[in-house]
Design an enzyme around this catalytic site. Structure first.
Site, PDB file in Angstrom:
ATOM      1  N   TYR A  89     -14.878  -1.117  -8.382  1.00 46.42           N
ATOM      2  CA  TYR A  89     -13.510  -1.519  -8.071  1.00 46.42           C
ATOM      3  C   TYR A  89     -13.490  -2.251  -6.730  1.00 46.42           C
ATOM      4  O   TYR A  89     -14.433  -2.962  -6.402  1.00 46.42           O
ATOM      5  CB  TYR A  89     -12.551  -0.319  -8.135  1.00 46.42           C
ATOM      6  CG  TYR A  89     -11.145  -0.806  -8.399  1.00 46.42           C
ATOM      7  CD1 TYR A  89     -10.848  -1.464  -9.591  1.00 46.42           C
ATOM      8  CD2 TYR A  89     -10.155  -0.686  -7.454  1.00 46.42           C
ATOM      9  CE1 TYR A  89      -9.580  -1.979  -9.825  1.00 46.42           C
ATOM     10  CE2 TYR A  89      -8.880  -1.191  -7.685  1.00 46.42           C
ATOM     11  CZ  TYR A  89      -8.604  -1.845  -8.867  1.00 46.42           C
ATOM     12  OH  TYR A  89      -7.365  -2.362  -9.097  1.00 46.42           O
ATOM     13  N   ARG A 142      -1.105 -11.409 -10.042  1.00 42.41           N
ATOM     14  CA  ARG A 142      -1.282 -11.066  -8.624  1.00 42.41           C
ATOM     15  C   ARG A 142      -2.455 -10.100  -8.504  1.00 42.41           C
ATOM     16  O   ARG A 142      -2.273  -8.892  -8.320  1.00 42.41           O
ATOM     17  CB  ARG A 142      -0.002 -10.441  -8.063  1.00 42.41           C
ATOM     18  CG  ARG A 142       0.121 -10.519  -6.557  1.00 42.41           C
ATOM     19  CD  ARG A 142       0.463  -9.187  -5.948  1.00 42.41           C
ATOM     20  NE  ARG A 142      -0.592  -8.197  -6.209  1.00 42.41           N
ATOM     21  CZ  ARG A 142      -0.572  -6.950  -5.763  1.00 42.41           C
ATOM     22  NH1 ARG A 142       0.446  -6.513  -5.083  1.00 42.41           N
ATOM     23  NH2 ARG A 142      -1.569  -6.116  -6.029  1.00 42.41           N
ATOM     24  N   LYS A 160     -10.069  -0.074 -13.400  1.00 40.06           N
ATOM     25  CA  LYS A 160      -9.167   1.067 -13.248  1.00 40.06           C
ATOM     26  C   LYS A 160      -9.497   2.167 -14.245  1.00 40.06           C
ATOM     27  O   LYS A 160      -9.501   3.361 -13.915  1.00 40.06           O
ATOM     28  CB  LYS A 160      -7.717   0.619 -13.434  1.00 40.06           C
ATOM     29  CG  LYS A 160      -7.137  -0.150 -12.273  1.00 40.06           C
ATOM     30  CD  LYS A 160      -6.753   0.768 -11.120  1.00 40.06           C
ATOM     31  CE  LYS A 160      -6.028   0.004 -10.032  1.00 40.06           C
ATOM     32  NZ  LYS A 160      -5.620   0.847  -8.909  1.00 40.06           N
ATOM     33  N   GLU A 231      -0.347  -3.046 -13.899  1.00 38.79           N
ATOM     34  CA  GLU A 231      -1.278  -3.310 -12.805  1.00 38.79           C
ATOM     35  C   GLU A 231      -1.294  -4.788 -12.435  1.00 38.79           C
ATOM     36  O   GLU A 231      -1.447  -5.654 -13.291  1.00 38.79           O
ATOM     37  CB  GLU A 231      -2.687  -2.887 -13.225  1.00 38.79           C
ATOM     38  CG  GLU A 231      -3.688  -2.851 -12.115  1.00 38.79           C
ATOM     39  CD  GLU A 231      -3.445  -1.740 -11.126  1.00 38.79           C
ATOM     40  OE1 GLU A 231      -3.755  -1.936  -9.935  1.00 38.79           O
ATOM     41  OE2 GLU A 231      -2.946  -0.667 -11.520  1.00 38.79           O
ATOM     42  N   ASP A 232      -1.106  -5.073 -11.146  1.00 37.25           N
ATOM     43  CA  ASP A 232      -1.271  -6.418 -10.582  1.00 37.25           C
ATOM     44  C   ASP A 232      -0.371  -7.467 -11.235  1.00 37.25           C
ATOM     45  O   ASP A 232      -0.805  -8.585 -11.534  1.00 37.25           O
ATOM     46  CB  ASP A 232      -2.741  -6.838 -10.633  1.00 37.25           C
ATOM     47  CG  ASP A 232      -3.566  -6.123  -9.558  1.00 37.25           C
ATOM     48  OD1 ASP A 232      -2.985  -5.318  -8.816  1.00 37.25           O
ATOM     49  OD2 ASP A 232      -4.771  -6.364  -9.470  1.00 37.25           O
ATOM     50  N   ASP A 254       0.939   1.172 -10.535  1.00 41.59           N
ATOM     51  CA  ASP A 254       0.067   1.730  -9.510  1.00 41.59           C
ATOM     52  C   ASP A 254       0.198   0.989  -8.191  1.00 41.59           C
ATOM     53  O   ASP A 254       0.107   1.598  -7.118  1.00 41.59           O
ATOM     54  CB  ASP A 254      -1.387   1.706  -9.989  1.00 41.59           C
ATOM     55  CG  ASP A 254      -2.320   2.394  -9.010  1.00 41.59           C
ATOM     56  OD1 ASP A 254      -2.027   3.536  -8.627  1.00 41.59           O
ATOM     57  OD2 ASP A 254      -3.330   1.789  -8.625  1.00 41.59           O
ATOM     58  N   ASP A 255       0.412  -0.315  -8.228  1.00 42.54           N
ATOM     59  CA  ASP A 255       0.550  -1.091  -6.992  1.00 42.54           C
ATOM     60  C   ASP A 255       1.773  -0.644  -6.197  1.00 42.54           C
ATOM     61  O   ASP A 255       1.788  -0.722  -4.968  1.00 42.54           O
ATOM     62  CB  ASP A 255       0.676  -2.581  -7.302  1.00 42.54           C
ATOM     63  CG  ASP A 255      -0.481  -3.096  -8.123  1.00 42.54           C
ATOM     64  OD1 ASP A 255      -1.629  -2.915  -7.693  1.00 42.54           O
ATOM     65  OD2 ASP A 255      -0.245  -3.646  -9.211  1.00 42.54           O
ATOM     66  N   ASN A 393      -6.105  -5.876   0.076  1.00 47.76           N
ATOM     67  CA  ASN A 393      -7.407  -6.052  -0.580  1.00 47.76           C
ATOM     68  C   ASN A 393      -7.565  -7.495  -1.037  1.00 47.76           C
ATOM     69  O   ASN A 393      -6.572  -8.173  -1.297  1.00 47.76           O
ATOM     70  CB  ASN A 393      -7.500  -5.128  -1.795  1.00 47.76           C
ATOM     71  CG  ASN A 393      -7.746  -3.693  -1.403  1.00 47.76           C
ATOM     72  OD1 ASN A 393      -8.592  -3.417  -0.575  1.00 47.76           O
ATOM     73  ND2 ASN A 393      -6.995  -2.776  -1.984  1.00 47.76           N
TER      74      ASN A 393
END
Length: 536
Positions: A89, A142, A160, A231-232, A254-255, A393
């Site tokens: 990850y 993203r 993930k 996610e993202d 999660d973000d 990140n």
């Protein structure tokens, strides 16, 4: 039969097939004659892993291992999680996503494109496993701090879900990575002859929303109501999708929520070091997107639990975006409005710190250098132990490094980052900075949700997870400079968080599965342990 067994990653044992298995399954001659143990196979993997020249090569090597022998992959990942987490990850997965179409070897997961509208359930039925417990889905807009990587963002759900298995024991066959390929607005990808996605600009508006709606409904139709992790996604879609689905199905982002919980845990723990009660914390955010507002929302909930009113808690959270401090006089989207301060406009982060006098600064900007020397020195002037959380990140986008935080604060900073940094020798003592990795939170939350059959993922589950994570940090950890537990303990962390989440699900009436009296024993017995089965 023998060749098929060797080509099935869920069943393949490679050189660990016993003599009897080799005879019964017609493997004799298809393998070298010596039978190896799982531990001996691991030694070979680690030797090859260490021999790779770059982290991207190590990533490719581990993906190839996962594709041919899942048990060996997960056993090695669990036993060497500190070395391999940064490869599987963040930060290496960011570079892997950049290069995804160029390093593509074998398909993993499901790709649902904009051309599949009207037949998404049919596409989902092509997946060979029906007992799916966790779906991680992205549209690639993203990816970390790297922006729109389109279909190349598939590396994120894959990574993930590897952590769901390694950190929380969700069986790998119960995990499904999904790429919603709605196109990309990254012209470099559209011009790349090896780009693997749909060559079109992104769907927007109603067309986009209807595809996501069809996907969510199809998941509920085809699989037994699994957890869905978004996610993202870009800020606007991330917030809209979370609001639309969080109470309809078991879903979270999660973000927004996972990041919020690990940051909340870090701040709760930091209070033990600074001596400043959590109820008296003041935070300044660099960045005012989905991650920032998600963190702030959870911090407000925790501050309200400490006795503050909602308005008073929100006044503790100041946000700085590209235009300076977010203030009430600005023209703002709805999600920023609750955190607009009713003060005069301030031009930048440094001026905001001087006005707000925060105990902590939280970087979620994706801007390397956002916490410059002047910012860190100002924080150290205001606080005897300034809390500096540089969360963006991958590593190249971190607002500052651990060394910069310690050097500019004379070694007094309490530092955590989104990507890992090496131990820093301050001349007085070595300091181990914490990695505020969402892997501390989402696997345990997911495990608790799955084992309780939670009908939705409530805010209380994330506050409970944050408080539990903070409570696990030992005094010896604090003495070494870190405000989070060692990554090596992450399976134990996931057990504790899953127990807490199951307790919340039962208390709030969200559980649909029986919950035994000894919840911890139930959690431990339910976790997948990567070990070879005896087939005969």
């Amino acid at each position: 039969m023998g060749v098929e067994l060797l080509h099935d990653p869920m069943l393949n044992k490679g050189t660990a097939f016993t003599e009897l298995e080799r005879d019964i399954f017609h493997l004799r001659g298809l393998l070298p004659p010596r039978v190896f143990t799982l531990a001996e196979q691991q030694d070979r993997i680690m030797e090859n892993f260490a021999g790779k020249d770059t982290d991207l090569e190590r990533y490719i090597f581990l993906v190839a291992l996962q594709d041919r022998n899942e048990t060996l992959f997960y056993r090695t990942l669990v036993d060497h999680i500190e070395a391999m987490l940064p490869i599987v990850y963040t930060p290496t997965v960011g570079e892997a996503c950049r290069q995804f179409g160029h390093i593509f070897r074998r398909s993993r997961g499901l790709y649902i494109s904009s051309h599949d509208r009207g037949r998404v359930s049919q596409v989902l039925r092509n997946w060979p496993v029906t007992d799916i417990k966790v779906v991680v889905v992205t549209d690639g807009e993203r990816i970390l701090g790297l922006g729109d990587l389109g279909a190349h963002g598939m590396g994120i759900p894959i990574g993930k879900l590897a952590l769901y298995t390694a950190c929380a024991g969700i069986p790998p066959q119960a995990c499904l990575p999904v790429m919603l390929d709605v196109g990309t607005d990254n012209d470099l990808l559209l011009e790349d002859p090896l780009y693997i996605g749909v060559r079109q600009h992104r769907l927007r508006g109603e067309e986009y929303a209807s595809l996501v709606e069809e996907f969510v409904l199809a998941v509920q139709e085809v699989f037994p109501a699994p957890l869905i992790q978004f996610e993202d996604f870009a800020t606007a879609n991330a917030l809209a999708l979370l609001q639309r689905y969080r109470y309809r199905v078991a879903a979270f982002n999660d973000d927004i929520q996972g990041t919020a919980a690990v940051v909340a845990a870090a701040l709760l723990t930091a209070s033990r070091v600074t001596g400043v009660p959590f109820s008296e914390q003041r935070m300044v955010f660099l960045g005012a997107g989905a991650a920032a507002t998600g963190i702030a929302d959870l911090l407000v909930t925790l501050l309200m639990e400490e006795g503050l009113t909602r308005d008073a808690a929100r006044r503790r959270c100041w946000m700085v975006d590209v235009d300076g401090l977010v203030v009430a006089a600005d023209t703002l989207p709805d999600f920023k409005r609750p955190y607009a301060q009713d003060v005069a406009k301030l031009p930048d982060l440094l001026a905001t710190i001087q006005a707000a006098r925060p105990t902590a600064i939280i970087g979620v900007s994706g801007h390397h250098g956002g916490f410059n020397a002047d910012v860190i020195r100002e924080m150290a002037l205001i606080n005897s132990r300034p809390v500096i959380l540089a969360l963006s990140n991958p590593t190249s986008h971190s607002e500052c490094t651990a060394e910069e935080a310690y050097r500019c604060s004379e070694g007094r900073a309490i530092f955590a980052s989104g990507s890992p940094f090496h131990t820093v020798d301050t001349g007085v003592r070595p300091l181990i900075s914490a990695q505020a990795n969402n892997a501390y939170i989402f696997p345990g939350v997911g495990l608790g949700a799955v084992l309780s059959g939670a009908t939705c993922i409530s805010d209380s589950m994330f506050t409970a997870a944050a408080r539990k994570l903070a409570s696990i940090v030992a005094d010896t950890d604090l003495a070494s400079g870190t405000i989070l537990p060692p990554i090596s303990t992450i399976r134990e962390v996931s057990v504790a968080i899953a127990v807490a989440v199951i307790g919340v699900a039962r208390k709030e009436g969200l559980a649909t599965l029986p919950i035994p009296r000894d919840i911890e024993d139930h959690v431990r017995k339910s976790m997948y342990q990567p070990a070879y089965s005896n087939y005969v």
